[in-house]
Write an enzyme that holds these catalytic residues in place. Structure first.
Site, PDB file in Angstrom:
ATOM      1  N   ASN A 258     -16.352  -3.757   9.156  1.00  0.00           N
ATOM      2  CA  ASN A 258     -15.046  -3.416   9.709  1.00  0.00           C
ATOM      3  C   ASN A 258     -15.249  -2.861  11.117  1.00  0.00           C
ATOM      4  OD1 ASN A 258     -12.529  -2.511  10.302  1.00  0.00           O
ATOM      5  ND2 ASN A 258     -12.413  -1.005   8.656  1.00  0.00           N
TER       6      ASN A 258
ATOM      7  N   HIS B 225     -24.432 -22.555   7.165  1.00  0.00           N
ATOM      8  CA  HIS B 225     -24.039 -23.937   6.951  1.00  0.00           C
ATOM      9  C   HIS B 225     -24.874 -24.654   5.892  1.00  0.00           C
ATOM     10  CE1 HIS B 225     -22.328 -27.863   7.724  1.00  0.00           C
ATOM     11  NE2 HIS B 225     -21.496 -27.342   8.574  1.00  0.00           N
TER      12      HIS B 225
ATOM     13  N   GLY C 106     -11.099  -7.184  12.058  1.00  0.00           N
ATOM     14  CA  GLY C 106     -10.774  -6.563  13.336  1.00  0.00           C
ATOM     15  C   GLY C 106      -9.716  -5.472  13.179  1.00  0.00           C
TER      16      GLY C 106
ATOM     17  N   ASP D 137     -20.293 -25.386   3.799  1.00  0.00           N
ATOM     18  CA  ASP D 137     -19.953 -26.212   4.955  1.00  0.00           C
ATOM     19  C   ASP D 137     -18.561 -25.843   5.480  1.00  0.00           C
ATOM     20  OD1 ASP D 137     -19.517 -28.976   2.733  1.00  0.00           O
ATOM     21  OD2 ASP D 137     -17.951 -27.638   3.515  1.00  0.00           O
TER      22      ASP D 137
ATOM     23  N   ARG E 186       0.847  -1.209   0.000  1.00  0.00           N
ATOM     24  CA  ARG E 186       0.000   0.000   0.000  1.00  0.00           C
ATOM     25  C   ARG E 186       0.874   1.247   0.000  1.00  0.00           C
ATOM     26  NH1 ARG E 186      -2.010   2.634   4.880  1.00  0.00           N
ATOM     27  NH2 ARG E 186      -3.310   4.371   4.210  1.00  0.00           N
TER      28      ARG E 186
END
Lengths: 363, 433
Positions: free
Chosen positions: B350, B406, B374, B410, B240
């Site tokens: 976020n 699910h 996080g 899966d 970046r």
């Protein structure tokens, strides 16, 4: 009592002055009045109010009216305003239409509306379309009236309901009373209306009495054309009808009330313009509609109601398809039992209502 | 009653009977009842003898005739000989049948099957459709008791839905308001707070009610599970920095977020089955990766969608992000713009900007996955440089959590996706591939 004193006074003077309609004396309380008297009272009041109003038809004057609806008017107003005609509907209807182009206000009586078929060209082409065709120059403030629909053993040519046919004509207004108040209010509205108006009365209703409120007895009692009347409020099923079958609808509502179904009964009063707002509002309220008419099923008033339910927001609120109860798709039979079978009966209306509320029980 | 057995025969072949006479005693699981004749006649043939064997309802047990002379015609009669003739009705108990069903039986047990034609169309009155939509039911799961099994309004009103019969929110549909306030435009201001004794009530705005409803429904309906991974951000931050150095001054600098969104889109290419929606009878896998980015908070919470992240460069993703964030600010009149409701195929939230380490996000129905990122933290991690003397090193690490439905994704598929995401973020040059 005041009323009996007045009657005696009139008899003593040797000349019947104000007792039009055979005893409907003004009073300050609700009285019972037969439909024919209510119509007569309406005609009398309008003839008094406007000297351009005149009545024309077969037997309306000297014979006092074939069904005695114009009783006493010839005596009161004379032969310039109550005119007997030869048996030529086409002729006297045309005369009336022409007169209406010259600021007169004819009330043309058809002995039954079946006979208007002889003059239907004058009614539709002569009267209904003129305002449009003349670009607004020729108003036609004419009223056509007479008994419409079935009677008792009048057979195929004299029992047809013309509600559907006339109500499809732009330029014509069509009304059909049920009770005495309806009858008086609508004939007065029709006479005051600058448009051609067809008033579809009912022979079997002429002799039936209804309460006439104080207000209805007054000379200003006019029922606006284009507004239906909710005869009975309900929440589960809407029954829509006009003319004599309104009585049948009310009977059916009573029967269904004992079964726990609350029916709303709408008396259309006006077939053209049709009070779509009231129909839609009621359909949205109950979600179930039964349309009841005496005429033939194909292209009847019920068909128009069905179209309204499909074309408007009412559709989203329907919980069952509309049911219609109509006269049978046959020329009216003469034999009494067949005539009965060809007309809607109480059990037909009840069955139709039950079909709309039909629900199969869960397992 | 589905079956019974004949305890004993009261008549034999050849016996005449009148209406009301008992043919036989039928034993059901509830009681032993008499099977009575409905008309007069003569017993022609007894097809099933008395005994303990269960006889299914509908199976013929007896042949009767009107005239005695016809009896002999049936002396060798067997049911198979009847051909196309319908079976005589099962013995009807004369006593009133089963105990009254409980007032609110569970829909699966007592209600008749939902009304469908053979072509799968649901037959329901317009009013029933409207009610079901308002109440959020899937009309197809409502049993119908109208004519021909038609679903009518009363059926919808009496329906007790299970989780699977709540209406699926279709991808691409705008947010629909809850039934309590049909048709009302979403109002931003919810009225002033009301103070009470020891509390303050804050009236809930339309938008909040709508969002709350959807979140609760998602938490109820979707079988969530969560996968977590720690990602080393050093390489990405380097990339970046060097990319931003090449940009001219008038161009906006690239943020970390757009890199991460690009990485998520690329991970979808690696594991396409995660870019999907649960649609009850099908799993819809989308070609393009359209990411809903969760922005704002409270009444200004919105989830604008950035379409085709897989096909866009990091710079253009960044531009769209900036535009979306700007639309959060009140305009000159102090009005907040309405939150957008367009649905994408994947959601990203976020929480790192608040310094929070990790988050297990609620999936936005009917999407299959949601990713929460996080805070970027300086952490001490094992040193993978064999030549170095230090056994630990400092690294910028971010914890990412993937929520998966699910039913669609899966555990293995979800883990593959997260592994791909980690690998793209840790080696950002692979995004070029």
């Amino acid at each position: 009592m005041l009323s009996s004193v007045l009657r005696k006074g009139v008899a003593a003077s040797g000349r019947r002055v104000a007792s039009i309609g055979g005893g409907g004396v003004r009073s300050m309380a609700t009285i019972d009045m037969a439909v024919r008297e209510a119509i007569c009272q309406g005609l009398d009041e309008e003839m008094e109010r406007d000297e351009n109003v005149f009545i024309m038809g077969e037997e309306v004057a000297q014979y006092q009216g074939a069904y005695k609806v114009t009783k006493g008017l010839f005596q009161k107003y004379g032969d310039k305003r109550v005119i007997d005609t030869p048996i030529t509907e086409m002729g006297f209807t045309g005369l009336g239409v022409g007169a209406s182009f010259h600021d007169l206000k004819p009330v043309i009586e058809f002995m039954t509306i079946n006979f208007s078929m002889q003059a239907i060209d004058q009614v539709v082409n002569g009267a209904a379309k003129q305002f449009y065709m003349s670009g607004g120059d020729l108003a036609c403030p004419i009223v056509f009236r007479g008994p419409n629909g079935f009677s008792a053993g009048t057979a195929a040519q004299h029992s047809q309901c013309f509600g559907a046919w006339y109500s499809s004509c732009p330029g014509l207004k069509v009304v059909s009373p049920y009770s005495s108040e309806d009858a008086k209010g609508l004939i007065k509205a029709a006479i005051r209306d600058p448009n051609p108006v067809m008033v579809l009365e009912h022979e079997l209703m002429y002799g039936i009495s209804f309460p006439m409120s104080d207000e209805a007895q007054s000379k200003d009692w006019v029922v606006p054309i284009g507004q239906a009347k909710i005869e009975r409020e309900g929440t589960d099923v809407t029954i829509i009808s006009f003319s004599k079958p309104v009585g049948l609808a009310l009977e059916a509502a009573e029967v269904m009330a004992t079964k726990g179904v609350s029916c709303e009964v709408i008396n259309l009063l006006s077939l053209r313009p049709l009070d779509r707002k009231t129909i839609i509002a009621s359909a949205k309220k109950t979600g179930r509609v039964v349309s009841l008419e005496q005429g033939w099923p194909q292209c009847g008033i019920s068909s128009e109601i069905a179209a309204i339910l499909m074309e408007t927001d009412a559709f989203n609120y329907l919980d069952a398809p509309m049911e219609r109860v109509t006269g049978a798709d046959v020329p009216m039979p003469y034999a009494a039992d067949l005539e009965k079978a060809a007309l809607p009966q109480l059990e037909d209306v009840v069955a139709a209502i039950e079909r709309t509320t039909y629900r199969s029980m869960a397992a | 009653m589905e079956s019974g057995s004949i305890a004993s025969w009261n008549l034999k072949e050849g016996d005449a009977f009148i209406a009301g006479e008992v043919f036989c005693s039928v034993e059901t699981d509830k009681a032993t009842v008499d099977f009575e004749a409905q008309d007069d006649g003569v017993v022609a043939k007894i097809l099933v003898d008395a005994g303990p064997d269960e006889i299914q309802c509908g199976q013929p047990i007896l042949v009767t005739v009107e005239e005695g002379e016809d009896v002999s015609a049936f002396s060798d009669f067997k049911v198979e000989d009847a051909g196309g003739a319908p079976a005589p009705p099962a013995p009807e108990p004369t006593t009133t049948p089963e105990a009254v069903a409980p007032p609110t039986p569970p829909p699966a047990a007592a209600a008749p099957a939902p009304a469908t034609n053979t072509d799968g169309r649901v037959v329901a009155s317009p009013l029933a459709h409207m009610l079901a939509k308002e109440l959020g039911y899937n009309i197809a799961s409502v049993p119908g008791s109208g004519p021909g099994g038609r679903i009518i309004a009363a059926d919808v009103k009496e329906f007790v839905p299970g989780a699977e019969s709540m209406a699926p929110t279709m991808a691409g549909q705008a947010v629909t308001p809850p039934p309590a306030t049909p048709g009302a435009a979403a109002a931003m201001s919810a009225g002033p707070p009301v103070s009470g004794d020891g509390y303050t009530d804050f009236p809930v705005s339309e938008a909040t009610t709508v969002t709350a409803g959807r979140l609760a429904q998602a938490k109820r309906n979707v079988p969530h599970y969560y996968l977590t991974v720690d990602i080393c951000m050093d390489s990405l931050l380097e990339s970046r920095k060097s990319m931003n150095a090449t940009l001219s001054d008038d161009k906006p600098t690239l943020g970390v977020y757009e890199f991460l969104l690009k990485a998520a889109a690329s991970s979808m290419k690696a594991v396409p089955s995660a870019n999907a929606c649960w649609m009850d009878s099908v799993v819809r896998v989308y070609d393009s990766v359209d990411i809903n980015v969760v922005l704002g908070q409270g009444d200004s919470l919105c989830t604008p969608v950035i379409r085709d992240c897989g096909g866009k460069g990091i710079a253009s993703i960044g531009d769209e992000l900036t535009k979306s964030m700007e639309s959060l600010d009140p305009n000159d009149e102090g009005e907040m713009l309405l939150p957008s409701g367009e649905a994408g195929t994947f959601s990203v939230v976020n929480v790192g900007m608040f310094g929070v380490k990790s988050c297990a996000p609620i999936i936005r129905e009917p999407q299959a996955c949601a990713l929460a990122l996080g805070a970027l933290e300086n952490r001490i991690v094992p040193n993978d440089d064999k030549d170095s003397e230090e056994i630990f090193k400092e690294s910028v690490v971010m914890t990412a959590t993937l929520s998966c439905d699910h039913r669609v994704v899966d555990g293995a598929v979800g883990a593959q996706w997260l592994a791909a995401f980690k690998s793209y973020v840790e080696s950002p040059t692979t995004l070029l591939l």
